[in-house]
Design a protein around this motif. Sequence first.
Motif, short mmCIF file in Angstrom:
data_model
loop_
_atom_site.label_atom_id
_atom_site.label_comp_id
_atom_site.label_asym_id
_atom_site.label_seq_id
_atom_site.Cartn_x
_atom_site.Cartn_y
_atom_site.Cartn_z
N PHE A 282 -74.92 -103.65 6.74
CA PHE A 282 -75.18 -103.13 8.09
C PHE A 282 -76.37 -103.86 8.69
O PHE A 282 -77.13 -104.53 7.99
CB PHE A 282 -75.48 -101.62 8.04
CG PHE A 282 -76.68 -101.29 7.18
CD1 PHE A 282 -77.94 -101.20 7.75
CD2 PHE A 282 -76.55 -101.09 5.82
CE1 PHE A 282 -79.06 -100.91 6.97
CE2 PHE A 282 -77.66 -100.80 5.03
CZ PHE A 282 -78.91 -100.71 5.61
N ASP A 283 -76.54 -103.72 9.99
CA ASP A 283 -77.70 -104.28 10.70
C ASP A 283 -78.79 -103.23 10.84
O ASP A 283 -78.50 -102.04 11.07
CB ASP A 283 -77.30 -104.72 12.11
CG ASP A 283 -76.49 -105.99 12.14
OD1 ASP A 283 -76.77 -106.89 11.33
OD2 ASP A 283 -75.57 -106.08 12.97
N ALA A 284 -80.04 -103.66 10.72
CA ALA A 284 -81.14 -102.82 11.15
C ALA A 284 -80.97 -102.52 12.64
O ALA A 284 -80.41 -103.33 13.40
CB ALA A 284 -82.47 -103.52 10.91
N THR A 285 -81.43 -101.37 13.08
CA THR A 285 -81.27 -101.00 14.50
C THR A 285 -81.90 -102.04 15.42
O THR A 285 -81.31 -102.41 16.45
CB THR A 285 -81.88 -99.62 14.77
OG1 THR A 285 -81.14 -98.64 14.02
CG2 THR A 285 -81.84 -99.27 16.24
N ALA A 286 -83.09 -102.53 15.07
CA ALA A 286 -83.74 -103.54 15.92
C ALA A 286 -82.88 -104.79 16.03
O ALA A 286 -82.74 -105.38 17.11
CB ALA A 286 -85.12 -103.90 15.34
N VAL A 287 -82.26 -105.20 14.92
CA VAL A 287 -81.39 -106.38 14.94
C VAL A 287 -80.13 -106.09 15.73
O VAL A 287 -79.68 -106.92 16.54
CB VAL A 287 -81.05 -106.81 13.49
CG1 VAL A 287 -80.00 -107.92 13.48
CG2 VAL A 287 -82.31 -107.25 12.76
N ALA A 288 -79.53 -104.92 15.53
CA ALA A 288 -78.31 -104.56 16.25
C ALA A 288 -78.53 -104.56 17.76
O ALA A 288 -77.68 -105.02 18.53
CB ALA A 288 -77.81 -103.20 15.78
N ARG A 289 -79.68 -104.05 18.18
CA ARG A 289 -79.95 -104.00 19.61
C ARG A 289 -80.18 -105.39 20.19
O ARG A 289 -79.79 -105.68 21.32
CB ARG A 289 -81.15 -103.08 19.88
CG ARG A 289 -80.79 -101.62 19.67
CD ARG A 289 -81.96 -100.66 19.87
NE ARG A 289 -81.49 -99.28 19.78
CZ ARG A 289 -82.28 -98.21 19.79
NH1 ARG A 289 -83.60 -98.36 19.87
NH2 ARG A 289 -81.77 -97.00 19.70
N LEU A 290 -80.80 -106.27 19.40
CA LEU A 290 -80.96 -107.64 19.87
C LEU A 290 -79.63 -108.37 19.88
O LEU A 290 -79.37 -109.19 20.78
CB LEU A 290 -81.98 -108.38 19.00
CG LEU A 290 -83.42 -107.93 19.17
CD1 LEU A 290 -84.33 -108.68 18.20
CD2 LEU A 290 -83.91 -108.14 20.60
N LYS A 291 -78.77 -108.10 18.93
CA LYS A 291 -77.43 -108.69 18.97
C LYS A 291 -76.70 -108.25 20.24
O LYS A 291 -76.05 -109.06 20.91
CB LYS A 291 -76.62 -108.27 17.73
CG LYS A 291 -76.96 -109.04 16.46
CD LYS A 291 -76.01 -108.63 15.33
CE LYS A 291 -76.24 -109.46 14.07
NZ LYS A 291 -75.31 -109.07 12.98
N ALA A 292 -76.82 -106.98 20.57
CA ALA A 292 -76.19 -106.47 21.79
C ALA A 292 -76.78 -107.13 23.04
O ALA A 292 -76.10 -107.25 24.07
CB ALA A 292 -76.34 -104.96 21.87
N ALA A 293 -78.03 -107.56 22.94
CA ALA A 293 -78.71 -108.22 24.07
C ALA A 293 -78.46 -109.72 24.10
O ALA A 293 -78.98 -110.41 24.98
CB ALA A 293 -80.21 -107.96 24.01
#
Length: 475
Positions: A99-110
């Motif tokens: 899984f992705d860390a939330t910080a990483v997931a949000r940057l991926k979404a950005a």
Amino acid sequence: MATISELHDRLSRREISASELLDQQLARIEEQEPRVHAYLRLTAELARAQAQAADRLFREGGPVGPLTGIPAAVKDVLSVQGVEVTAGSKILAGYRPPFDATAVARLKAAGLVLVGITNCDEFAMGSSTENSGYFVTRNPHDPQRVPGGSSGGSAAAVAAGEAVYALGTDTGGSIRQPAALCGVVGMKPTYGRVSRYGLIAFASSLDQVGPLTCSVEDAALVLEAMAGVDARDATSADRPVDFLSELEAGVEGLRLGVPREYFQVEGLEPGVRSAVQEALRRLERAGAELVDVELPHTDYGLAAYYIIAPAECSSNLARMDSVRFGIRDESAPNLFQSYLRTRRAGFGPEVRRRVMLGTYALSSGYYDAYYLKAQKIRTLIAQDFQHAFRDCDAIVSATAPTVAFQIGAKVDDPFSMYLNDVLTLGGNLAGLPGISVPCGTSGGLPVGLQVLTPHWQDARALRVARAYEMVRDAA
């Protein structure tokens, strides 16, 4: 190095594609890595797929933001799905988070384009990146010197132009101190501002995720993309996220507190003091009012931190048991011996030192004498900041007491090494937002100016740092 905004403008005008920008970034990494060693592993294949997706958005007029297509790096303590992440430790060799860390997931979404995973002190325990289980990262300004730690790989990558921005973590100064030593911007947000979900924990009541960047505006852009409440992290806060609206407001009328204790700490180099005092004079000329404030329990902070943080690390690292992930000594005759042998082989000396310190502080008969007393000191330090902020809007000081020191100079003297965090760890103990911004040099090496503000006033810290950045660049 171009800023995020500058690169976004070029991408939006189709002067360059995200794939071409990535190629330039990878070429820069190939050129710089032999002398810097910022990366533990590159993720070129993943980055190419992400860059191609960004190019489609720009080409088809899809939703794009300031971070879309921008190459970045992530510290080796934040989970990235399918990518080896080891917390700089041999004990986690081969671990690939599902899984992705939330910080990483949000940057991926950005629109993140992830070029690689950066080196760090093992489990984020250190101030020089010499405690990595793999190799030492070097300061781009002088390869014979440390980049700071524990986010030294991220700071060095940004300083060397090997990433436009990078993520780090800050437990006692591990974003701000390497930012100061490498001459970049490093932001530690308020505790709870950014989710810790997916972060390989060191000390859970102190750890916080934040950006390292080339400019204050870049830090605000990255932080805005990551911040916000997360149902998977009970310590994350549901607070408004807006770090850009007052960024250019300047410091006219603001009261900046100058703590006497921070200018009297052991080991503060004269060149660092001089550079910071000149920075304060420039802020005063820009309209800020400098006021004296007191933080009377500063001298106790280092001792309290090095009881609380090891105690929490002792608890967190108990899960590194060689059974579910990471390396394992298959020759052990039983499970208990497997634990002992694997942890002895997998943990480096600094991690073992802190686990033993923490276990001792939490043990029967010593809990009240050490851990409980340290938590009481932590409360007093937090109250010191509360009282100081009655008289000022922000507190300003040096970020680190020294410039980057020679590799190997402090590895055999833990206390001397720990003193590198003496000006930053108070912000972690109190949970405050803080930022380091380059403020000149001493002996040709970068010096950082630290800005601390009250809880949830992250935007104000960015505002003060940006105001200094403007007067510095205008000089």
